[in-house]
Design an enzyme around this catalytic site. Structure first.
Site, PDB file in Angstrom:
ATOM      1  N   HIS A   1       1.773   4.561  -2.919  1.00 16.03           N
ATOM      2  CA  HIS A   1       1.889   6.015  -2.752  1.00 16.03           C
ATOM      3  C   HIS A   1       3.227   6.517  -3.303  1.00 16.03           C
ATOM      4  O   HIS A   1       3.300   7.612  -3.873  1.00 16.03           O
ATOM      5  CB  HIS A   1       1.767   6.381  -1.276  1.00 16.03           C
ATOM      6  CG  HIS A   1       0.380   6.233  -0.722  1.00 16.03           C
ATOM      7  ND1 HIS A   1      -0.736   6.730  -1.353  1.00 16.03           N
ATOM      8  CD2 HIS A   1      -0.070   5.638   0.410  1.00 16.03           C
ATOM      9  CE1 HIS A   1      -1.814   6.452  -0.636  1.00 16.03           C
ATOM     10  NE2 HIS A   1      -1.431   5.784   0.436  1.00 16.03           N
TER      11      HIS A   1
ATOM     12  N   HIS B   1       0.837  -1.210   0.000  1.00 12.23           N
ATOM     13  CA  HIS B   1       0.000   0.000   0.000  1.00 12.23           C
ATOM     14  C   HIS B   1       0.868   1.254   0.000  1.00 12.23           C
ATOM     15  O   HIS B   1       0.619   2.193  -0.768  1.00 12.23           O
ATOM     16  CB  HIS B   1      -0.910  -0.030   1.234  1.00 12.23           C
ATOM     17  CG  HIS B   1      -1.766   1.178   1.424  1.00 12.23           C
ATOM     18  ND1 HIS B   1      -3.114   1.196   1.121  1.00 12.23           N
ATOM     19  CD2 HIS B   1      -1.477   2.420   1.897  1.00 12.23           C
ATOM     20  CE1 HIS B   1      -3.609   2.383   1.392  1.00 12.23           C
ATOM     21  NE2 HIS B   1      -2.631   3.143   1.876  1.00 12.23           N
ATOM     22  N   GLU B   2       1.902   1.274   0.838  1.00 11.79           N
ATOM     23  CA  GLU B   2       2.773   2.452   0.912  1.00 11.79           C
ATOM     24  C   GLU B   2       3.603   2.607  -0.361  1.00 11.79           C
ATOM     25  O   GLU B   2       3.862   3.723  -0.806  1.00 11.79           O
ATOM     26  CB  GLU B   2       3.680   2.358   2.142  1.00 11.79           C
ATOM     27  CG  GLU B   2       2.930   2.364   3.467  1.00 11.79           C
ATOM     28  CD  GLU B   2       1.942   3.509   3.582  1.00 11.79           C
ATOM     29  OE1 GLU B   2       2.251   4.628   3.112  1.00 11.79           O
ATOM     30  OE2 GLU B   2       0.842   3.290   4.124  1.00 11.79           O
TER      31      GLU B   2
ATOM     32  N   GLU C   1      -6.675   6.225  -1.239  1.00  6.05           N
ATOM     33  CA  GLU C   1      -6.517   5.048  -0.381  1.00  6.05           C
ATOM     34  C   GLU C   1      -7.096   3.803  -1.058  1.00  6.05           C
ATOM     35  O   GLU C   1      -6.534   2.717  -0.962  1.00  6.05           O
ATOM     36  CB  GLU C   1      -7.190   5.296   0.980  1.00  6.05           C
ATOM     37  CG  GLU C   1      -6.547   6.411   1.790  1.00  6.05           C
ATOM     38  CD  GLU C   1      -5.062   6.199   1.995  1.00  6.05           C
ATOM     39  OE1 GLU C   1      -4.650   5.068   2.338  1.00  6.05           O
ATOM     40  OE2 GLU C   1      -4.301   7.159   1.796  1.00  6.05           O
TER      41      GLU C   1
END
Length: 670
Positions: free
Chosen positions: A188, A184-185, A266
């Site tokens: 980003h 997930h990070e 998100e």
């Protein structure tokens, strides 16, 4: 159709404009509140006695005098100046590398040679994902005082990213769940969200600054002493309360900004994590663990409010959550990444994980993990491998990470000799490993390189490198960039003098035979880009490829010369010209002509890469397509060319994953 890396970057730039617009609205709201407070104080002073009525005509006339006299204008200008100054100061303070944000929240850097098995497991997950994505291995931090399950990524560009997790994340999640969070990070990082997040952090600091001043005045009012202390205390409380209330208007807008900018991103990051790991249960399980944890995802750090939009989970509790939450509800996130997720059954089957602290990850099911490369592997750089992708399809690989790349990265890391894997984890061992990668197979030439290092006063470094030569000689081209990437976190911990010595030593080893191979060029350029005194310097801005045509010519000429081979000089020249023309056509700059090999040198290439780094995202997309068109003009690619393309992508902040899943790792290993 999937949105490309470059489109995500362009969207992030457009979202910055939205952020500016919302910031202007927030400042306007705070200014109006300040003016209203001043007017209220003025009108209060016009009362006839404590319980009297306002002398309406006199008050109205006085308020007009207040306005026409410029007092409200001055107050507005001062308020705007204060907010903008605080925001700019924080933006500039955080504009360097992601370490600034990590230090701000008190996170502790995890050393590359960490012994703690939980920290070792985290480092392995981050390394594996970075190798797979083609980005530099980011520094990793842990927030030791936070028991909640949360994480964030920060930085202004791909090369300066850091990843931070809470202690609760390390202790509560299994490896699969941790991998889902890190995936997930990394979304980003790859989607251009970090720069916007850091800028938003600076902007929000300015907006809530008045509220912070008000809270400070109220907290410190009790310390006032003296004969007139009572009046001073009441004044401080009144002014502090007023500023605190006004600041909450800024807080209202800041939460609105965060919710408007971050919520949909998100969902995108969750979907990307599942694509990276091919394991929706891992991410869904991590989100489920947040729901079970006593602290959830809540952060106790004083910057939890300002950084709420940067975290993996909802870090603060807010009123009217549906409107102001920075993250979608956990149930909705779980149902999107894993429809029909049986939470009760998952919890029942979830086992305490046995942590293997030194292994980079599980082997790919059904795949033989190679133990070493063949003797011919290092001579495979000149082989041409069929390349079925078009230039556009090749450019679409930039910033893309999926399960195939993750599998490939796991195989690469598992194939590295144990000695190399251990040595790259401390600064001195990492320096020696990089120099060992540059030492020649020919013993006579290697002696010349060692002598050159001795002349530079780097005998100790040369001796340490010689001890690793046996291991580095087993590594083929696909492993070189991965080894340098693994070494970079430790190298960045070295002193400025040690970094300069390493670059000087690399230059001496490369120049010993007065010729530079593509492999040597890749290693030295990456070291300079990451470790030199100018690393992280702001790139020049060019609006289009045409505006930077001189530097486009340099880069395409480099790629064209790297792939040109033939039995005669004429054949080599013909191949080079044909390859360059293919790239120039893709860039829509057909008028360009290739540079002669002698016109290419480290300085001109470094200058070209630095200048082209400042191109807009969509112009970079065309440049990457042009480079692929040059390298694959005949439907094939050399391994050395693939290495060169990945280097250019690394310096330009256009990360290319390993191309080994296209080239077939099995042909390079025994």
């Amino acid at each position: 159709m999937a949105v490309s890396f470059f489109e995500h970057q362009a969207q992030a730039q457009r979202r910055t404009k939205i952020l500016v617009f919302l910031f202007v609205l927030a400042v306007a709201g705070v200014v109006l509140a300040v003016d209203a407070l001043i007017s209220a104080i003025y009108l209060f002073n016009r009362f006839d006695g404590v319980f009297g009525a306002v002398q309406a005509a006199d008050a109205a006339g006085g308020w007009l005098n207040l306005l026409s006299g410029g007092f409200l204008v001055v107050a507005s200008v001062v308020t705007v100046g204060l907010i903008v100054s605080v925001s700019l100061w924080h933006i500039l303070r955080l504009a360097g590398r992601g370490e600034e944000v990590a230090r701000m929240v008190g996170a502790r850097p995890i050393p590359p040679n960490a012994d703690d098995p939980l920290e070792r497991r985290l480092l392995n997950v981050v390394e594996e994902m970075a190798i797979a994505a083609g980005v530099r291995v980011p520094k990793v931090y842990v927030m030791d005082d936070e028991r909640a399950i949360n994480a964030f990524a920060a930085g202004y560009d791909v090369s300066s990213a850091v990843v931070a997790v809470t202690r609760g994340t390390l202790e509560s999640l299994s490896r699969d769940e941790l991998q889902g969070v890190i995936g997930h990070e990394f979304s980003h990082i790859l989607n251009g969200d970090m720069r916007l997040n850091v800028r938003m952090l600076g902007v929000l600091e300015g907006i809530v600054f008045l509220s912070a001043i008000g809270a400070f005045l109220m907290r410190n009012s009790s310390r006032v002493r003296g004969r007139n202390a009572g009046g001073v205390v009441l004044t401080m409380i009144a002014v502090g309360l007023a500023l605190f209330v006004i600041g909450y208007i800024g807080l209202f807008f800041s939460r609105l900004i965060k919710a408007a900018v971050s919520r949909q991103r998100e969902f995108l990051a969750d979907a990307s994590s599942v694509r990276f790991t091919r394991n929706p249960d891992g991410l869904a399980g991590a989100l489920d663990q947040i729901a079970l944890a006593p602290a959830g995802a809540r952060i106790s750090n004083r910057y939890a409010e300002e950084m709420a939009h940067m975290y993996f989970g909802q870090s603060i509790n807010v009123w009217f959550g549906a409107m102001f939450d920075t993250h979608p509800p956990l149930d909705e996130r779980i149902s999107r990444v894993r429809p029909g997720f049986a939470r009760t059954r998952y919890r029942a089957s979830r086992r305490t994980e046995v942590i293997e602290s030194t292994q980079p990850g599980a082997a790919v099911p059904g795949t033989m993990i190679p133990t070493k490369l063949t003797a011919d592997a290092r001579r495979s750089d000149d082989r041409r491998i069929p390349w079925p992708r078009s230039a556009s399809q090749s450019a679409a690989l930039v910033g893309q990470l999926d399960a195939a790349e993750m599998d490939c990265a796991a195989r690469l890391l598992a194939a590295l000799p144990e000695l190399i894997r251990n040595r790259v984890r401390d600064p001195e061992g990492a320096r020696a490993t990089v120099i060992a990668l540059l030492l020649a197979h020919n013993d006579e030439l290697m002696r010349q390189q060692v002598d050159a290092l001795m002349v530079k006063g780097l005998g100790v470094l040369a001796e340490a490198a010689l001890q690793l030569v046996t291991s580095t000689r087993t590594l083929g081209a696909p492993f070189r960039l991965a080894v340098v990437d693994l070494a970079l976190p430790a190298l960045k911990l070295a002193s400025a003098e040690a970094k300069r010595e390493l670059i000087a030593g690399a230059e001496a080893a490369i120049n010993a035979d007065r010729r530079v191979s593509v492999h040597e060029f890749v290693v030295l350029t990456l070291l300079r880009a990451q470790l030199s005194d100018r690393a992280g310097a702001r790139a020049a801005k060019h609006a289009s490829l045409a505006a930077a045509s001189e530097h486009v010519t340099t880069l395409l000429s480099l790629v064209a010369h790297a792939g040109a081979r033939g039995k005669s000089a004429a054949q080599v020249e013909e191949q080079m010209v044909t390859a360059f023309a293919a790239g120039a056509r893709e860039a829509q700059l057909e008028r360009l002509s290739p540079l002669a090999r002698g016109a290419l040198n480290f300085d001109s290439i470094a200058r070209a890469l630095a200048e082209l780094k400042g191109l807009p995202p969509l112009a970079k997309a065309v440049l990457i397509k042009a480079m692929f068109a040059t390298a694959t003009h005949d439907g094939s690619i050399r391994i050395a060319e693939a290495e060169l393309l990945r280097l250019a992508g690394a310096v330009l902040d256009c990360p290319l994953p390993p191309l080994l899943d296209e080239i077939d790792l099995a042909t390079l290993v025994a």
